[in-house]
Motif scaffolding. Structure first.
Motif, PDB file in Angstrom:
ATOM      1  N   SER A  75       4.284  10.026   7.637  1.00  0.00           N
ATOM      2  CA  SER A  75       3.322  10.498   8.634  1.00  0.00           C
ATOM      3  C   SER A  75       1.914  10.431   8.072  1.00  0.00           C
ATOM      4  CB  SER A  75       3.647  11.953   9.019  1.00  0.00           C
ATOM      5  OG  SER A  75       3.452  12.819   7.896  1.00  0.00           O
ATOM      6  N   GLN A  76       0.919  10.549   8.958  1.00  0.00           N
ATOM      7  CA  GLN A  76      -0.474  10.533   8.510  1.00  0.00           C
ATOM      8  C   GLN A  76      -0.753  11.720   7.582  1.00  0.00           C
ATOM      9  OE1 GLN A  76      -3.048   8.349   8.875  1.00  0.00           O
ATOM     10  NE2 GLN A  76      -1.513   6.967   9.735  1.00  0.00           N
ATOM     11  N   ALA A  77      -0.105  12.844   7.844  1.00  0.00           N
ATOM     12  CA  ALA A  77      -0.302  14.016   6.989  1.00  0.00           C
ATOM     13  C   ALA A  77       0.223  13.750   5.578  1.00  0.00           C
ATOM     14  CB  ALA A  77       0.405  15.235   7.599  1.00  0.00           C
ATOM     15  N   ASP A  78       1.388  13.082   5.487  1.00  0.00           N
ATOM     16  CA  ASP A  78       1.951  12.760   4.172  1.00  0.00           C
ATOM     17  C   ASP A  78       1.078  11.765   3.427  1.00  0.00           C
ATOM     18  OD1 ASP A  78       4.095  14.428   4.580  1.00  0.00           O
ATOM     19  OD2 ASP A  78       5.395  12.857   5.361  1.00  0.00           O
ATOM     20  N   ILE A  79       0.543  10.784   4.162  1.00  0.00           N
ATOM     21  CA  ILE A  79      -0.329   9.777   3.552  1.00  0.00           C
ATOM     22  C   ILE A  79      -1.606  10.432   3.024  1.00  0.00           C
ATOM     23  CG2 ILE A  79      -1.794   7.782   4.090  1.00  0.00           C
ATOM     24  CD1 ILE A  79       0.440   6.827   5.957  1.00  0.00           C
ATOM     25  N   LYS A  80      -2.187  11.323   3.820  1.00  0.00           N
ATOM     26  CA  LYS A  80      -3.416  12.000   3.399  1.00  0.00           C
ATOM     27  C   LYS A  80      -3.155  12.885   2.181  1.00  0.00           C
ATOM     28  CE  LYS A  80      -6.318  13.518   6.459  1.00  0.00           C
ATOM     29  NZ  LYS A  80      -6.981  14.303   7.524  1.00  0.00           N
ATOM     30  N   LYS A  81      -2.032  13.600   2.193  1.00  0.00           N
ATOM     31  CA  LYS A  81      -1.707  14.481   1.070  1.00  0.00           C
ATOM     32  C   LYS A  81      -1.526  13.682  -0.218  1.00  0.00           C
ATOM     33  CE  LYS A  81       1.647  17.966  -0.417  1.00  0.00           C
ATOM     34  NZ  LYS A  81       2.886  18.712  -0.046  1.00  0.00           N
ATOM     35  N   ALA A  82      -0.819  12.541  -0.127  1.00  0.00           N
ATOM     36  CA  ALA A  82      -0.598  11.704  -1.312  1.00  0.00           C
ATOM     37  C   ALA A  82      -1.914  11.143  -1.831  1.00  0.00           C
ATOM     38  CB  ALA A  82       0.371  10.574  -0.965  1.00  0.00           C
ATOM     39  N   TYR A  83      -2.773  10.702  -0.899  1.00  0.00           N
ATOM     40  CA  TYR A  83      -4.068  10.133  -1.302  1.00  0.00           C
ATOM     41  C   TYR A  83      -4.929  11.182  -2.002  1.00  0.00           C
ATOM     42  CZ  TYR A  83      -8.981   8.981  -0.824  1.00  0.00           C
ATOM     43  OH  TYR A  83     -10.318   8.797  -1.076  1.00  0.00           O
ATOM     44  N   ARG A  84      -5.007  12.367  -1.434  1.00  0.00           N
ATOM     45  CA  ARG A  84      -5.861  13.398  -2.020  1.00  0.00           C
ATOM     46  C   ARG A  84      -5.416  13.755  -3.434  1.00  0.00           C
ATOM     47  NH1 ARG A  84      -7.052  17.683   2.965  1.00  0.00           N
ATOM     48  NH2 ARG A  84      -8.466  16.319   4.133  1.00  0.00           N
ATOM     49  N   THR A  85      -4.091  13.826  -3.624  1.00  0.00           N
ATOM     50  CA  THR A  85      -3.581  14.155  -4.959  1.00  0.00           C
ATOM     51  C   THR A  85      -3.930  13.060  -5.958  1.00  0.00           C
ATOM     52  OG1 THR A  85      -1.744  15.424  -4.016  1.00  0.00           O
ATOM     53  CG2 THR A  85      -1.510  14.662  -6.289  1.00  0.00           C
ATOM     54  N   LEU A  86      -3.673  11.802  -5.578  1.00  0.00           N
ATOM     55  CA  LEU A  86      -3.940  10.685  -6.489  1.00  0.00           C
ATOM     56  C   LEU A  86      -5.437  10.501  -6.726  1.00  0.00           C
ATOM     57  CD1 LEU A  86      -1.319   8.152  -5.070  1.00  0.00           C
ATOM     58  CD2 LEU A  86      -1.235   9.296  -7.292  1.00  0.00           C
ATOM     59  N   ALA A  87      -6.247  10.651  -5.666  1.00  0.00           N
ATOM     60  CA  ALA A  87      -7.696  10.475  -5.807  1.00  0.00           C
ATOM     61  C   ALA A  87      -8.283  11.551  -6.707  1.00  0.00           C
ATOM     62  CB  ALA A  87      -8.363  10.507  -4.428  1.00  0.00           C
ATOM     63  N   ARG A  88      -7.785  12.779  -6.576  1.00  0.00           N
ATOM     64  CA  ARG A  88      -8.295  13.875  -7.411  1.00  0.00           C
ATOM     65  C   ARG A  88      -7.919  13.667  -8.882  1.00  0.00           C
ATOM     66  NH1 ARG A  88      -5.937  17.628  -4.938  1.00  0.00           N
ATOM     67  NH2 ARG A  88      -7.587  18.074  -3.437  1.00  0.00           N
ATOM     68  N   ASP A  89      -6.690  13.188  -9.116  1.00  0.00           N
ATOM     69  CA  ASP A  89      -6.226  12.996 -10.494  1.00  0.00           C
ATOM     70  C   ASP A  89      -6.906  11.816 -11.187  1.00  0.00           C
ATOM     71  OD1 ASP A  89      -4.561  15.115 -10.128  1.00  0.00           O
ATOM     72  OD2 ASP A  89      -2.760  13.922  -9.776  1.00  0.00           O
ATOM     73  N   ASN A  90      -7.330  10.814 -10.407  1.00  0.00           N
ATOM     74  CA  ASN A  90      -7.852   9.582 -11.008  1.00  0.00           C
ATOM     75  C   ASN A  90      -9.332   9.351 -10.738  1.00  0.00           C
ATOM     76  OD1 ASN A  90      -5.264   8.032 -12.031  1.00  0.00           O
ATOM     77  ND2 ASN A  90      -4.738   8.832 -10.012  1.00  0.00           N
ATOM     78  N   PHE A 103       0.815  -1.206   0.000  1.00  0.00           N
ATOM     79  CA  PHE A 103       0.000   0.000   0.000  1.00  0.00           C
ATOM     80  C   PHE A 103       0.856   1.266   0.000  1.00  0.00           C
ATOM     81  CE2 PHE A 103      -3.480  -2.646   2.219  1.00  0.00           C
ATOM     82  CZ  PHE A 103      -4.019  -2.993   1.001  1.00  0.00           C
ATOM     83  N   TYR A 104       2.052   1.175   0.606  1.00  0.00           N
ATOM     84  CA  TYR A 104       2.934   2.341   0.610  1.00  0.00           C
ATOM     85  C   TYR A 104       3.363   2.702  -0.813  1.00  0.00           C
ATOM     86  CZ  TYR A 104       3.227   1.601   5.659  1.00  0.00           C
ATOM     87  OH  TYR A 104       2.918   1.450   6.982  1.00  0.00           O
ATOM     88  N   ALA A 105       3.704   1.680  -1.592  1.00  0.00           N
ATOM     89  CA  ALA A 105       4.093   1.920  -2.983  1.00  0.00           C
ATOM     90  C   ALA A 105       2.918   2.454  -3.795  1.00  0.00           C
ATOM     91  CB  ALA A 105       4.622   0.632  -3.603  1.00  0.00           C
ATOM     92  N   THR A 106       1.707   1.958  -3.483  1.00  0.00           N
ATOM     93  CA  THR A 106       0.519   2.424  -4.200  1.00  0.00           C
ATOM     94  C   THR A 106       0.322   3.928  -4.038  1.00  0.00           C
ATOM     95  OG1 THR A 106      -0.583   0.282  -3.948  1.00  0.00           O
ATOM     96  CG2 THR A 106      -1.985   2.184  -4.406  1.00  0.00           C
ATOM     97  N   LEU A 107       0.561   4.430  -2.815  1.00  0.00           N
ATOM     98  CA  LEU A 107       0.396   5.861  -2.553  1.00  0.00           C
ATOM     99  C   LEU A 107       1.676   6.652  -2.814  1.00  0.00           C
ATOM    100  CD1 LEU A 107      -1.739   5.865   0.727  1.00  0.00           C
ATOM    101  CD2 LEU A 107      -2.508   6.155  -1.627  1.00  0.00           C
ATOM    102  N   GLY A 108       2.799   5.927  -3.067  1.00  0.00           N
ATOM    103  CA  GLY A 108       4.050   6.612  -3.345  1.00  0.00           C
ATOM    104  C   GLY A 108       4.669   7.275  -2.133  1.00  0.00           C
ATOM    105  N   VAL A 109       4.507   6.637  -0.949  1.00  0.00           N
ATOM    106  CA  VAL A 109       5.084   7.183   0.283  1.00  0.00           C
ATOM    107  C   VAL A 109       5.989   6.142   0.925  1.00  0.00           C
ATOM    108  CG1 VAL A 109       3.109   8.695   0.705  1.00  0.00           C
ATOM    109  CG2 VAL A 109       3.111   6.397   1.679  1.00  0.00           C
ATOM    110  N   SER A 110       6.845   6.583   1.839  1.00  0.00           N
ATOM    111  CA  SER A 110       7.730   5.661   2.539  1.00  0.00           C
ATOM    112  C   SER A 110       6.980   4.954   3.658  1.00  0.00           C
ATOM    113  CB  SER A 110       8.928   6.419   3.113  1.00  0.00           C
ATOM    114  OG  SER A 110       8.504   7.369   4.090  1.00  0.00           O
ATOM    115  N   LYS A 111       7.579   3.873   4.174  1.00  0.00           N
ATOM    116  CA  LYS A 111       6.921   3.091   5.225  1.00  0.00           C
ATOM    117  C   LYS A 111       6.819   3.845   6.544  1.00  0.00           C
ATOM    118  CE  LYS A 111       8.064  -1.446   3.326  1.00  0.00           C
ATOM    119  NZ  LYS A 111       8.708  -2.759   3.539  1.00  0.00           N
ATOM    120  N   ASP A 112       7.663   4.869   6.718  1.00  0.00           N
ATOM    121  CA  ASP A 112       7.574   5.662   7.951  1.00  0.00           C
ATOM    122  C   ASP A 112       6.896   7.009   7.705  1.00  0.00           C
ATOM    123  OD1 ASP A 112       9.533   6.747   6.383  1.00  0.00           O
ATOM    124  OD2 ASP A 112      11.043   6.917   7.974  1.00  0.00           O
TER     125      ASP A 112
END
Length: 374
Positions: A22-37, A11-20
């Motif tokens: 933060s929740q803020a980084d995970i949310k930011k990556a998700y919002r960008t990918l969800a908006r684009d797709n 799931f980390y690779a899916t969102l393009g984030v590292s395994k460590d």
């Protein structure tokens, strides 16, 4: 997706984030990918829709601290398995007549194992977070929005069993359905670990469902009508109970968290339950007083009295012309005066201003400042 299938996806690779991350980084990556797709932004694009489902699936796990911890532990335990392991959902299986739960057996590794013949409690559906952009008017008055959601549900082909239609999973012959096996370390210590044959599931799917590949779960899209209350603020997170992922085995549905983005308005702003507006006023209107018309957001304009000698920046209140309150009433419209100073004067205007200067005489409006310094 079921917890038993987590170990086969990164799931980390899916969102393009590292395994460590933060929740803020995970949310930011998700919002960008969800908006684009998002399917609404890519009509007819199957690749974008599949990608949207993947990032939604990943975010549902990584945004939940408890699920993320369990996922990390499972990835550590089953890191040596690269293929998608077979799994499934609830139901009575052929064999010894015992009912097992495929989707939750692996969860027993961390939450305590179950004995044979005991049915698992219902599993609560996942919480889902999504975003919506509304107009300024909708934010003030409230609105009902059609919202398209993607979440994991029981596979429609195998009905959650994970097995190809016409077949059923079998109780694991090695662990007898417990999902665990006991071995020894050096002949001294007994160690309990996931069964190597069923990989901790207690059941073996010999003929996996082609739709869900044996997981028993598959992404599904649905459109729901969501009510956004009046007075919602930009960036506000609204919880909609029971509108999230579907529960399993009779468990309750998860919650939907809607992050609202409010478009700005060309004229109006908001201050609590009140609306705000800045209106231009001519110098003579401010000096001599005037009656002016002020627009409102959703009705006829209102007449406002500007008293003589009104200074620049003064705010007036038009009662009941603001936003809707929680009790059903309305706030006020706050009107701020912006006294206009002409940048160019006609000959007649210049003559009038010069006459005003002459009439004012030698009065210095800054005299009090000099006295305060002295």
């Amino acid at each position: 997706m079921s917890a038993s299938d987590w170990s086969s996806k990164d799931f980390y690779a899916t969102l393009g984030v590292s395994k460590d991350a933060s929740q803020a980084d995970i949310k930011k990556a998700y919002r960008t990918l969800a908006r684009d797709n998002h399917p609404d932004s890519n009509p007819g694009n199957k690749a974008a829709e599949d990608r949207f489902k993947e990032v939604s699936e990943a975010y549902a796990v990584l945004s939940n601290a408890e699920k993320r911890k369990e996922y990390d532990e499972q990835r550590t335990l089953f890191g040596q398995f690269r293929g998608r392991p077979p799994g499934g959902g609830p139901g009575p299986w052929a064999g010894d007549g015992t009912e097992f739960d495929l989707g939750d057996l692996l969860g027993g590794i961390f939450g305590g194992g179950r004995g044979r013949g005991r049915s698992a409690p219902g599993r609560r559906g996942d919480d889902i977070e999504t975003e919506a952009t509304i107009t300024f008017q909708q934010a003030v008055d409230g609105a009902t929005l059609p919202l398209r959601m993607t979440s994991d549900e029981a596979c429609g082909t195998c009905h959650g069993t994970g097995a190809k239609p016409g077949t059923v999973p079998k109780v694991c012959s090695k662990c007898q359905g417990s999902g665990m096996q006991t071995g020894t370390s050096g002949g001294v210590f007994a160690m309990t670990e996931p069964c190597s044959q069923c990989r901790g599931r207690g059941m073996v799917v010999e003929h996996p469902c082609e739709t869900c590949r044996g997981s028993g779960r598959s992404p599904a899209s649905r459109t729901m009508q969501v009510r956004v209350p009046a007075g919602v603020k930009d960036g506000q997170r609204i919880r909609l109970k029971g509108k999230g992922g579907r529960g399993e085995r009779g468990g309750p549905d998860g919650d939907l968290y809607l992050v609202v983005h409010v478009e700005s308005h060309s004229l109006f702003g908001r201050k609590g339950r009140n609306l705000t507006i800045t209106v231009p006023v001519a110098f003579d209107e401010a000096a001599l007083g005037a009656q002016i018309q002020v627009p409102t957001l959703d009705g006829p304009s209102v007449r406002l009295k500007i008293p003589a000698g009104t200074p620049n920046g003064r705010t007036f209140r038009a009662k009941g012309k603001g936003g809707v309150t929680a009790s059903g009433g309305r706030g006020d419209l706050l009107v701020t005066v912006d006294v206009q100073v002409p940048t160019e004067l006609s000959p007649q205007e210049r003559t009038a201003v010069e006459a005003l200067r002459e009439a004012r005489g030698s009065t210095d409006p800054r005299a009090s400042l000099t006295e305060q310094v002295g």
